[in-house]
Structures are given as structure tokens and as C-alpha cells.
Design an enzyme around this catalytic site. Sequence first.
Site, mmCIF file in Angstrom:
data_model
loop_
_atom_site.group_PDB
_atom_site.id
_atom_site.type_symbol
_atom_site.label_atom_id
_atom_site.label_comp_id
_atom_site.label_asym_id
_atom_site.label_seq_id
_atom_site.Cartn_x
_atom_site.Cartn_y
_atom_site.Cartn_z
ATOM 1 N N HIS A 130 0.820 -1.206 0.000
ATOM 2 C CA HIS A 130 0.000 0.000 0.000
ATOM 3 C C HIS A 130 0.856 1.259 0.000
ATOM 4 C CE1 HIS A 130 -3.902 -2.031 1.636
ATOM 5 N NE2 HIS A 130 -3.376 -2.674 0.609
ATOM 6 N N GLU A 178 0.677 4.001 1.701
ATOM 7 C CA GLU A 178 1.059 4.518 3.015
ATOM 8 C C GLU A 178 2.299 3.787 3.545
ATOM 9 O OE1 GLU A 178 -3.553 4.444 2.935
ATOM 10 O OE2 GLU A 178 -1.899 3.349 2.033
ATOM 11 N N CYS A 237 -6.799 1.882 4.845
ATOM 12 C CA CYS A 237 -7.237 0.627 5.452
ATOM 13 C C CYS A 237 -6.766 0.619 6.910
ATOM 14 C CB CYS A 237 -6.689 -0.575 4.687
ATOM 15 S SG CYS A 237 -4.930 -0.907 4.938
ATOM 16 N N CYS A 257 -2.896 0.139 7.429
ATOM 17 C CA CYS A 257 -2.120 1.340 7.106
ATOM 18 C C CYS A 257 -2.345 2.432 8.136
ATOM 19 C CB CYS A 257 -2.465 1.835 5.702
ATOM 20 S SG CYS A 257 -1.792 0.783 4.399
#
Length: 141
Positions: free
Chosen positions: A70, A72, A98, A101
Site C-alpha cells: 500500500h 502509506e 485501510c 495502514c
Amino acid sequence: MSRPSWHKYFKSICDEVSLRGTCNRRQVGCILVKDKRILATGYNGAIVGAKHCDEIGHLMVEEHCIRTVHAEINALAQCAKYGIACEGAIAYINTFPCFDCFKALINAGITEIYYSSEYESEGKNNVKEFAQTLHIGLHKL
């Protein structure tokens, strides 16, 4: 000619960063900012040296592509790799984070999160609840 606000400025950079994403299920960009300076950027894509989704397809487990790191996490990894402290920084993400993250951002010292689009995930209510409990700013742009 009017200058964009800082939030609009960082949001536009975040949107541009997301275009580098290599998982076509969702292109996500994240930038970490402190004192109006960009510390790191991240977008969703495969781990360094591995093939990307747009090259060989998705690696799906329980309806999630696990080939993708991801945005992040990639931004936080850049800070770790280059020794950049992100304590007290702000995250700009073009998509609601999410839960995993969100937790990583908070543990790295991020104090505020700005996002521009909603994303329905299992942990969305958890993110909102923890943000409120921990007094983390969670703002939709």
C-alpha cells in the site's frame, strides 16, 4: 491568479503520485508532510525487484491483491530507508486508509490524516473509532 491552499496543493501532489501505482484495482498515492515540507511519497505497487500487477496480474487472497504494498506503507518505508523522522507529520492520501495502514501511520507518529475519496473496507469503522479515541485528525478533503 490565486494560489491553492496548502491542503489543495498537497492533495494535487498526492493525486499525481497515485498515477505511479501499478495495481489497477485502485491507484493510491500518499505523501507525508511536516512543516509544509514533503518528507516522502508512496504509491501502491509490488515490493522492490518483484513484478507488478500491471505486468503479471493480481495475486488475490480473500478478495485482496497481496502483490501490492500500500501507498502509506511505501511512504513510511521511504522514511525508514533514508532515516527521515516522521513524528508529528501529516499524511495526505487520495483514498481512505485501510486499518493496517492507519495503524502503521499512527505508530510512526503521524498526527493527522487527510484523504480525498471514500473506500469501503472491513476496518473503516475501526479507523474512525481509533482516530477519535486517540485524538488523531481524520479529515476528508
